[in-house]
Structures are given as structure tokens and as C-alpha cells.
Design a protein around this motif. Structure first.
Motif, mmCIF file in Angstrom:
data_model
loop_
_atom_site.group_PDB
_atom_site.id
_atom_site.type_symbol
_atom_site.label_atom_id
_atom_site.label_comp_id
_atom_site.label_asym_id
_atom_site.label_seq_id
_atom_site.Cartn_x
_atom_site.Cartn_y
_atom_site.Cartn_z
ATOM 1 N N ALA A 37 0.835 -1.205 0.000
ATOM 2 C CA ALA A 37 0.000 0.000 0.000
ATOM 3 C C ALA A 37 0.870 1.255 0.000
ATOM 4 O O ALA A 37 0.580 2.222 -0.712
ATOM 5 N N VAL A 38 1.941 1.236 0.786
ATOM 6 C CA VAL A 38 2.834 2.404 0.843
ATOM 7 C C VAL A 38 3.577 2.574 -0.487
ATOM 8 O O VAL A 38 3.699 3.695 -0.992
ATOM 9 N N GLN A 39 4.050 1.473 -1.055
ATOM 10 C CA GLN A 39 4.719 1.562 -2.360
ATOM 11 C C GLN A 39 3.771 2.119 -3.417
ATOM 12 O O GLN A 39 4.146 3.018 -4.189
ATOM 13 N N ASP A 40 2.550 1.595 -3.443
ATOM 14 C CA ASP A 40 1.550 2.106 -4.387
ATOM 15 C C ASP A 40 1.305 3.595 -4.163
ATOM 16 O O ASP A 40 1.151 4.361 -5.119
ATOM 17 N N SER A 41 1.284 3.989 -2.902
ATOM 18 C CA SER A 41 1.030 5.390 -2.556
ATOM 19 C C SER A 41 2.146 6.295 -3.062
ATOM 20 O O SER A 41 1.881 7.379 -3.586
ATOM 21 N N PHE A 42 3.391 5.866 -2.899
ATOM 22 C CA PHE A 42 4.516 6.681 -3.380
ATOM 23 C C PHE A 42 4.499 6.783 -4.910
ATOM 24 O O PHE A 42 4.763 7.854 -5.461
ATOM 25 N N ILE A 43 4.174 5.701 -5.578
ATOM 26 C CA ILE A 43 4.089 5.734 -7.038
ATOM 27 C C ILE A 43 2.984 6.687 -7.477
ATOM 28 O O ILE A 43 3.181 7.529 -8.360
ATOM 29 N N LEU A 44 1.837 6.582 -6.840
ATOM 30 C CA LEU A 44 0.718 7.462 -7.174
ATOM 31 C C LEU A 44 1.061 8.920 -6.876
ATOM 32 O O LEU A 44 0.755 9.815 -7.673
ATOM 33 N N ALA A 45 1.704 9.163 -5.742
ATOM 34 C CA ALA A 45 2.093 10.528 -5.384
ATOM 35 C C ALA A 45 3.071 11.095 -6.413
ATOM 36 O O ALA A 45 2.963 12.264 -6.800
ATOM 37 N N PHE A 46 4.017 10.278 -6.849
ATOM 38 C CA PHE A 46 4.998 10.726 -7.842
ATOM 39 C C PHE A 46 4.311 11.080 -9.160
ATOM 40 O O PHE A 46 4.624 12.102 -9.775
ATOM 41 N N GLU A 47 3.333 10.246 -9.550
ATOM 42 C CA GLU A 47 2.615 10.495 -10.800
ATOM 43 C C GLU A 47 1.719 11.726 -10.724
ATOM 44 O O GLU A 47 1.555 12.435 -11.709
ATOM 45 N N ARG A 48 1.151 11.975 -9.540
ATOM 46 C CA ARG A 48 0.146 13.033 -9.415
ATOM 47 C C ARG A 48 0.603 14.209 -8.554
ATOM 48 O O ARG A 48 -0.217 14.926 -8.002
ATOM 49 N N ILE A 49 1.896 14.409 -8.451
ATOM 50 C CA ILE A 49 2.421 15.477 -7.601
ATOM 51 C C ILE A 49 1.910 16.851 -8.049
ATOM 52 O O ILE A 49 1.774 17.758 -7.231
ATOM 53 N N GLY A 50 1.558 16.979 -9.296
ATOM 54 C CA GLY A 50 1.020 18.242 -9.799
ATOM 55 C C GLY A 50 -0.308 18.619 -9.172
ATOM 56 O O GLY A 50 -0.706 19.786 -9.174
ATOM 57 N N GLN A 51 -1.021 17.643 -8.598
ATOM 58 C CA GLN A 51 -2.310 17.909 -7.966
ATOM 59 C C GLN A 51 -2.168 18.508 -6.574
ATOM 60 O O GLN A 51 -3.144 19.004 -6.020
ATOM 61 N N LEU A 52 -0.970 18.447 -6.012
ATOM 62 C CA LEU A 52 -0.729 19.007 -4.678
ATOM 63 C C LEU A 52 -0.702 20.527 -4.796
ATOM 64 O O LEU A 52 0.167 21.100 -5.434
ATOM 65 N N ARG A 53 -1.674 21.172 -4.168
ATOM 66 C CA ARG A 53 -1.793 22.626 -4.285
ATOM 67 C C ARG A 53 -0.932 23.369 -3.276
ATOM 68 O O ARG A 53 -0.393 24.416 -3.562
ATOM 69 N N ASP A 54 -0.826 22.842 -2.076
ATOM 70 C CA ASP A 54 -0.088 23.506 -1.006
ATOM 71 C C ASP A 54 1.066 22.605 -0.575
ATOM 72 O O ASP A 54 0.853 21.565 0.038
ATOM 73 N N ASP A 55 2.289 23.006 -0.908
ATOM 74 C CA ASP A 55 3.467 22.183 -0.611
ATOM 75 C C ASP A 55 3.654 21.936 0.881
ATOM 76 O O ASP A 55 4.290 20.962 1.267
ATOM 77 N N THR A 56 3.096 22.797 1.722
ATOM 78 C CA THR A 56 3.254 22.617 3.171
ATOM 79 C C THR A 56 2.396 21.463 3.686
ATOM 80 O O THR A 56 2.574 21.024 4.817
ATOM 81 N N LYS A 57 1.468 20.984 2.859
ATOM 82 C CA LYS A 57 0.583 19.889 3.269
ATOM 83 C C LYS A 57 0.976 18.572 2.609
ATOM 84 O O LYS A 57 0.141 17.687 2.441
ATOM 85 N N LEU A 58 2.241 18.416 2.277
ATOM 86 C CA LEU A 58 2.715 17.216 1.604
ATOM 87 C C LEU A 58 2.474 15.958 2.433
ATOM 88 O O LEU A 58 1.931 14.979 1.933
ATOM 89 N N LYS A 59 2.860 15.989 3.711
ATOM 90 C CA LYS A 59 2.681 14.805 4.553
ATOM 91 C C LYS A 59 1.200 14.455 4.675
ATOM 92 O O LYS A 59 0.815 13.292 4.575
ATOM 93 N N SER A 60 0.387 15.434 4.870
ATOM 94 C CA SER A 60 -1.051 15.233 4.992
ATOM 95 C C SER A 60 -1.614 14.613 3.705
ATOM 96 O O SER A 60 -2.436 13.704 3.746
ATOM 97 N N TRP A 61 -1.143 15.091 2.567
ATOM 98 C CA TRP A 61 -1.573 14.577 1.268
ATOM 99 C C TRP A 61 -1.149 13.117 1.116
ATOM 100 O O TRP A 61 -1.930 12.277 0.666
ATOM 101 N N LEU A 62 0.075 12.797 1.520
ATOM 102 C CA LEU A 62 0.568 11.422 1.444
ATOM 103 C C LEU A 62 -0.236 10.492 2.355
ATOM 104 O O LEU A 62 -0.551 9.356 1.975
ATOM 105 N N ILE A 63 -0.570 10.963 3.546
ATOM 106 C CA ILE A 63 -1.367 10.146 4.467
ATOM 107 C C ILE A 63 -2.738 9.859 3.864
ATOM 108 O O ILE A 63 -3.250 8.746 3.957
ATOM 109 N N ARG A 64 -3.316 10.848 3.222
ATOM 110 C CA ARG A 64 -4.620 10.647 2.579
ATOM 111 C C ARG A 64 -4.525 9.573 1.506
ATOM 112 O O ARG A 64 -5.394 8.701 1.399
#
Length: 180
Positions: A37-64
Motif C-alpha cells: 500500500a505504501v509503495q503504491d502510494s509513493f508511485i501514485l504521489a509521484f505520478e500526481r504530484i502536480g495535484q498538490l496545491r499547497d506544498d506545506t501539506k505534503l505529509k497530509s496529502w501522502l497520508i490521505r
């Protein structure tokens, strides 16, 4: 990371990997499933990093992302239903000496609190894990889980109640009182 730099992904995994793995493990109750699940999450985050609007909420976005991956894994049937995970882990073990991550996961899996958390229904494990292990507020959990804050409060209260009942049955209530 927004320039799709592999080194940035490696740094991100180093910074947040342990927290995300702990969260996934507590939700899924299986080390291998949590790692996937974590590996899938990192892959998805890498692919969709452009969707992150606020860089200060990176950890929160990853947890979601991890929580959503865990929910998806809970819904889908897999080989884990055929094999008990303890036996499967021994069968799949490749190393004689466990690595540091595996030692940590073994300590967690052997802990009474972890066992008690694992005995809860998924909806209660989810809020207990996010609140106590990721230190999220009710408002943050409501936002992450896309639920009403009153629903989160009710699940948290019921989860605590069921957790207390489980620990009382095992004679661990004194430990719980002293940790509050």
C-alpha cells in the motif's frame, strides 16, 4: 519532485516512509499488504504530484493517499484470504536475520495495543490510527476521510470504547489508564 526527479522521490520516501508504513500496518494488519500500500502510494504521489496545491501539506496529502489505498485493499479480495499471514511470512522469509524495519514491525505486531487495535472494525482502526499515531485533529480527519466531523467524533468515541473493552478483557486496563 514536481520536476519528476527520482532523487526527490527517494528523499520523500526516506522522510515519510516509516510514518506511512506504520499507518498502513495498523490499518491493514499485515506487513506485506502495508508495504504494498505504501509503495503504491509513493508511485501514485509521484505520478500526481502536480495535484498538490499547497506544498506545506505534503505529509497530509501522502497520508490521505495511504488511507485511501488501505481502504481499497480492504475492499478487494486477494491471496491473503487463503493463507494466514503469520504462516505466509515465514514461508516467504528470505533473510535469516530480520532487518531494522522488520524488527520494528515485529515489535508492533507483538504488542498488546496493536493486537487490540487490530481487533477493531476498520472504520474504528482508521480514526484511532490517524488520531493517536498521526496526531490528527478531528477536523483534519474529517477532511482526510471526507466525513462529517460529528461522524469522526462518534467513530473515535466508539473506537476508544471498544479498545478499552478489549484491553480490559486482556487485563491491560491499568496500562491504558497510566498512559492517558
Amino acid at each position: 519532485m514536481k520536476q519528476k526527479d527520482g532523487e526527490a522521490l527517494g528523499l520523500l520516501m526516506g522522510m515519510y516512509g516509516d510514518d506511512l508504513l506504520r499507518t498502513a500496518y495498523l490499518l491493514l494488519r499485515d506487513r506485506h499488504e502495508a508495504e504494498e500500500a505504501v509503495q503504491d502510494s509513493f508511485i501514485l504521489a509521484f505520478e500526481r504530484i502536480g495535484q498538490l496545491r499547497d506544498d506545506t501539506k505534503l505529509k497530509s496529502w501522502l497520508i490521505r493517499i495511504v488511507v485511501n489505498r488501505c481502504r481499497m485493499r480492504q475492499r478487494t479480495w486477494s491471496l491473503r484470504n487463503l493463507f494466514p499471514s503469520a504462516h505466509m511470512e515465514r514461508w516467504l522469509a528470505k533473510e535469516e536475520q530480520p532487518g531494522p524495519e522488520e524488527q520494528l514491525m515485529q515489535q508492533l505486531s507483538n504488542g498488546r495495543l496493536t493486537k487490540a487495535i487490530h481487533s477493531l472494525s476498520y472504520i474504528y482502526r482508521e480514526v484511532i490510527t490517524l488520531h493517536y499515531f498521526q496526531e490528527m485533529s478531528v477536523a483534519e480527519m474529517a477532511d482526510h476521510l471526507q466525513l462529517n466531523s460529528n461522524t469522526v467524533k462518534a467513530r473515535l468515541a466508539r473506537g476508544r470504547h471498544y479498545l478499552r473493552q478489549t484491553l480490559e478483557k486482556e487485563g491491560d486496563f491499568d496500562w491504558m489508564k497510566s498512559s492517558q
